[in-house]
Design a protein around this motif. Structure first.
Motif, mmCIF file in Angstrom:
data_model
loop_
_atom_site.group_PDB
_atom_site.id
_atom_site.type_symbol
_atom_site.label_atom_id
_atom_site.label_comp_id
_atom_site.label_asym_id
_atom_site.label_seq_id
_atom_site.Cartn_x
_atom_site.Cartn_y
_atom_site.Cartn_z
ATOM 1 N N ARG A 30 4.878 9.477 -11.600
ATOM 2 C CA ARG A 30 5.327 8.207 -11.034
ATOM 3 C C ARG A 30 4.760 7.998 -9.635
ATOM 4 N NH1 ARG A 30 11.752 7.556 -12.693
ATOM 5 N NH2 ARG A 30 11.419 7.349 -14.948
ATOM 6 N N ASN A 31 4.663 9.091 -8.878
ATOM 7 C CA ASN A 31 4.121 8.997 -7.533
ATOM 8 C C ASN A 31 2.658 8.566 -7.560
ATOM 9 O OD1 ASN A 31 2.483 10.736 -5.264
ATOM 10 N ND2 ASN A 31 4.378 9.875 -4.431
ATOM 11 N N GLU A 32 1.883 9.109 -8.484
ATOM 12 C CA GLU A 32 0.464 8.753 -8.588
ATOM 13 C C GLU A 32 0.295 7.287 -8.976
ATOM 14 O OE1 GLU A 32 -1.359 13.122 -9.898
ATOM 15 O OE2 GLU A 32 -0.523 11.769 -11.411
ATOM 16 N N VAL A 33 1.114 6.836 -9.931
ATOM 17 C CA VAL A 33 1.047 5.434 -10.340
ATOM 18 C C VAL A 33 1.424 4.523 -9.174
ATOM 19 C CG1 VAL A 33 2.059 3.678 -11.838
ATOM 20 C CG2 VAL A 33 1.440 5.911 -12.789
ATOM 21 N N ALA A 34 2.467 4.916 -8.430
ATOM 22 C CA ALA A 34 2.902 4.114 -7.284
ATOM 23 C C ALA A 34 1.802 3.997 -6.239
ATOM 24 C CB ALA A 34 4.160 4.722 -6.671
ATOM 25 N N ARG A 35 1.088 5.070 -5.995
ATOM 26 C CA ARG A 35 0.012 5.036 -4.991
ATOM 27 C C ARG A 35 -1.140 4.153 -5.468
ATOM 28 N NH1 ARG A 35 -1.958 10.361 -2.353
ATOM 29 N NH2 ARG A 35 -2.643 8.804 -0.849
ATOM 30 N N LEU A 36 -1.427 4.162 -6.762
ATOM 31 C CA LEU A 36 -2.487 3.311 -7.296
ATOM 32 C C LEU A 36 -2.120 1.828 -7.210
ATOM 33 C CD1 LEU A 36 -3.523 5.388 -10.431
ATOM 34 C CD2 LEU A 36 -4.940 4.957 -8.426
ATOM 35 N N ARG A 37 -0.822 1.543 -7.192
ATOM 36 C CA ARG A 37 -0.355 0.158 -7.118
ATOM 37 C C ARG A 37 -0.136 -0.297 -5.677
ATOM 38 N NH1 ARG A 37 1.902 -1.788 -11.976
ATOM 39 N NH2 ARG A 37 3.367 -3.085 -10.823
ATOM 40 N N ASP A 38 -0.157 0.650 -4.741
ATOM 41 C CA ASP A 38 0.159 0.370 -3.338
ATOM 42 C C ASP A 38 -1.003 -0.368 -2.681
ATOM 43 O OD1 ASP A 38 0.915 0.333 -0.711
ATOM 44 O OD2 ASP A 38 1.289 2.480 -0.547
ATOM 45 N N VAL A 39 -0.727 -1.598 -2.231
ATOM 46 C CA VAL A 39 -1.784 -2.419 -1.629
ATOM 47 C C VAL A 39 -1.822 -2.284 -0.110
ATOM 48 C CG1 VAL A 39 -1.727 -4.101 -3.499
ATOM 49 C CG2 VAL A 39 -0.261 -4.439 -1.493
ATOM 50 N N SER A 40 -0.988 -1.415 0.448
ATOM 51 C CA SER A 40 -1.007 -1.214 1.896
ATOM 52 C C SER A 40 -2.238 -0.403 2.296
ATOM 53 C CB SER A 40 0.263 -0.491 2.352
ATOM 54 O OG SER A 40 0.252 0.852 1.912
ATOM 55 N N SER A 42 -2.466 2.479 3.440
ATOM 56 C CA SER A 42 -2.396 3.881 3.035
ATOM 57 C C SER A 42 -2.406 4.056 1.516
ATOM 58 C CB SER A 42 -1.122 4.518 3.610
ATOM 59 O OG SER A 42 0.033 3.847 3.124
ATOM 60 N N GLY A 43 -2.371 2.944 0.785
ATOM 61 C CA GLY A 43 -2.357 3.012 -0.670
ATOM 62 C C GLY A 43 -3.761 3.112 -1.247
ATOM 63 N N LEU A 44 -3.815 3.237 -2.569
ATOM 64 C CA LEU A 44 -5.093 3.445 -3.248
ATOM 65 C C LEU A 44 -5.561 2.222 -4.026
ATOM 66 C CD1 LEU A 44 -4.442 7.032 -4.708
ATOM 67 C CD2 LEU A 44 -5.753 6.442 -2.667
ATOM 68 N N HIS A 45 -4.773 1.153 -3.994
ATOM 69 C CA HIS A 45 -5.103 0.030 -4.858
ATOM 70 C C HIS A 45 -6.434 -0.618 -4.498
ATOM 71 C CE1 HIS A 45 -4.824 -4.127 -6.473
ATOM 72 N NE2 HIS A 45 -4.380 -3.468 -7.529
ATOM 73 N N GLY A 46 -6.718 -0.761 -3.220
ATOM 74 C CA GLY A 46 -7.981 -1.375 -2.819
ATOM 75 C C GLY A 46 -9.181 -0.584 -3.303
ATOM 76 N N LEU A 47 -9.108 0.729 -3.163
ATOM 77 C CA LEU A 47 -10.187 1.600 -3.632
ATOM 78 C C LEU A 47 -10.320 1.524 -5.150
ATOM 79 C CD1 LEU A 47 -12.287 3.830 -3.129
ATOM 80 C CD2 LEU A 47 -10.414 5.501 -3.197
ATOM 81 N N SER A 122 -6.995 12.131 -3.988
ATOM 82 C CA SER A 122 -5.923 11.744 -3.067
ATOM 83 C C SER A 122 -4.752 12.712 -3.145
ATOM 84 C CB SER A 122 -5.446 10.325 -3.374
ATOM 85 O OG SER A 122 -4.830 10.250 -4.650
ATOM 86 N N THR A 123 -4.429 13.181 -4.339
ATOM 87 C CA THR A 123 -3.321 14.134 -4.498
ATOM 88 C C THR A 123 -3.642 15.462 -3.829
ATOM 89 O OG1 THR A 123 -2.652 13.108 -6.591
ATOM 90 C CG2 THR A 123 -1.867 15.346 -6.171
#
Length: 466
Positions: A30-40, A42-47, A122-123
């Motif tokens: 769940r943490n990995e999915v949350a980071r992929l969805r995080d548009v801040s 520090s998140g990974l969504h932009g990448l 990232s993990t």
């Protein structure tokens, strides 16, 4: 071939889809999915969004890092956690990635590689599992990323030819890379490139025909890229194993650790960067006696290109640097023979020294070649390009100079820096600066800086020759 589909408004056609990942990615936390969805920030969504769109436009002939999002401004990707595994939801995705409503299998697999590598790196960084301040730790990080990507294959004799060269090359040069790839494939060699178009695609394309003729299966067409490059050089459609390294230095180390020999085709500043990276390593005293076949090759009309490269290398690093490479012009069969002989020496050396076939542990790669170089204006001005330094250290800073120009040409952050503050300035010993300026001017004249068809190339650098 560019098969972009156009809708009635004249814009590239898009589709919305929810797909099941094809192989290599079963579950995420769940943490990995949350980071992929995080548009801040520090998140990974932009990448994720940037790399995913590059894969979905696989085969595009472009080197504009912002061009993809100008064509597909509303594209988005979400990774969804479900009871039976994950799903990937695409919104306003390029229609060209689909056939009869189904995503093309190869594109699906490359999309999975994007998610896999972004999440894994990232993990590992978040958990502090990579020691990025130590040379051994950096090599360990490269190994772990490749192992997680299932790229490293034990119990296979050395047979991986790495091919470097430019994305902006002439038609004759491209056809020549195919001919060399064909000869390599006939001799059961697999191909690894930077995964983009031009000299990164041609050898793979030639090898596919040869492998089919030899009825060879389980062929490897490995593409190694990094986030700053993938947006400007989308993976070509032949790549069947993609890995996204965190930065250019780890990408270069992956090539050198995995490859059993390297062939260099004509290219521009990116190719010069790769050449200097490898030669700097081979010039290090600790690596004396380690076989590593390095061949420069191109068609007859590219002979002057390699004469320029050879002249610049000898002037900068000394005449003895030429002992580490062989120049073969307009002879694909001779290139294949030389590579096979060189790889045979690599095999015997690895056996004698009990080194792995799938990862070159014994090669010493100094920390200066491993630490990421941020090409700021200050960093570019501070490069110590002087002949009074050890040759491998000089090669390291020359490599950084070319890396900065690559960033200014095709990487989004580099392009923005040039737009804001003007060209990078490069200074050093006058004789080397004059040779560097001459070489770069030749690249511009030969259209090796950018793909043809766009606006005239405006240099992102200024070599201080006075």
């Amino acid at each position: 071939m560019n098969d972009t589909q156009i809708d009635k408004s004249g814009k590239p056609a898009t589709v919305n889809a929810r797909i099941s990942p094809a192989g290599g990615l079963d579950i995420l936390s769940r943490n990995e999915v949350a980071r992929l969805r995080d548009v801040s920030g520090s998140g990974l969504h932009g990448l994720l969004r940037r790399c995913a769109l590059a894969v979905l436009t696989s085969g595009d002939i472009s080197d504009d890092p912002r061009g993809m999002f100008e064509q597909y401004p509303n594209f988005d990707i979400q990774v969804l956690q479900q009871d039976r595994g994950i799903k990937i939801e695409l919104q306003h995705a390029p229609a060209r990635a689909f056939v009869d409503g189904q995503i093309i299998r190869g594109i699906n697999e490359l999309l999975v590689a994007v998610v896999r590598d972004i999440v894994y790196v990232s993990t590992q960084l978040e958990q502090g599992n990579f020691d990025l301040d130590d040379s051994v730790g950096l090599t360990h990080a490269v190994f772990e990323i490749l192992r997680n990507a299932r790229i490293l294959k034990p119990q296979i004799d050395p047979n991986l030819a790495v091919c470097w060269g430019g994305h902006s090359i002439s038609r004759d040069e491209y056809e020549y890379t195919k001919s060399v790839g064909y000869q390599l494939g006939l001799r059961s060699l697999d191909i690894c490139t930077g995964c983009g178009p031009g000299a990164m695609k041609g050898p793979m394309k030639g090898a596919t025909i040869a492998h089919a003729k030899q009825r060879r299966r389980n062929n490897r067409y490995i593409g190694i890229t990094e986030p700053g490059i993938i947006a400007a050089e989308s993976p070509n459609p032949i790549v069947n194993q993609l890995v996204i390294m965190p930065d250019i230095e780890k990408r270069l180390e992956a090539f050198v650790r995995m490859g059993h020999g390297i062939i260099v085709f004509p290219g521009g500043v990116g190719t010069a960067e790769e050449i200097l990276y490898l030669l700097g390593i081979l010039l290090h005293p600790d690596n004396a006696g380690i076989p590593f076949p390095l061949i420069f090759t191109g068609p007859k009309n590219s002979a002057s290109y390699f004469e320029q490269i050879d002249k610049f290398l000898k002037l900068s690093l000394g005449d003895e640097v030429s002992q580490h490479y062989k120049i073969i012009i307009d002879d694909p069969i001779a290139v294949a023979h030389a590579m096979v002989r060189g790889i045979d020496k690599v095999r015997n050396h690895r056996l004698d020294n009990k080194d792995a076939f799938f990862f070159n542990w014994s090669l010493n790669i100094p920390l200066a070649f491993q630490q990421p170089f941020a090409p700021t204006h200050e960093a570019m001005r501070s490069l110590a390009i002087r002949r009074d330094r050890p040759r491998h250290e000089l090669a390291a800073d020359l490599r950084r100079a070319f890396s900065g120009i690559v960033a200014g040409n095709v990487k989004e952050e580099g392009v923005r820096a040039i737009e804001k503050e003007g060209p990078f300035e490069i200074d050093g010993d006058p004789e080397i600066m004059k040779a560097l300026d001459h070489l770069l001017q030749a690249f511009v004249h030969q259209h090796r800086m950018k793909l043809p068809g766009g606006s005239a190339y405006v240099p992102c650098y200024r070599v201080l020759t006075a």
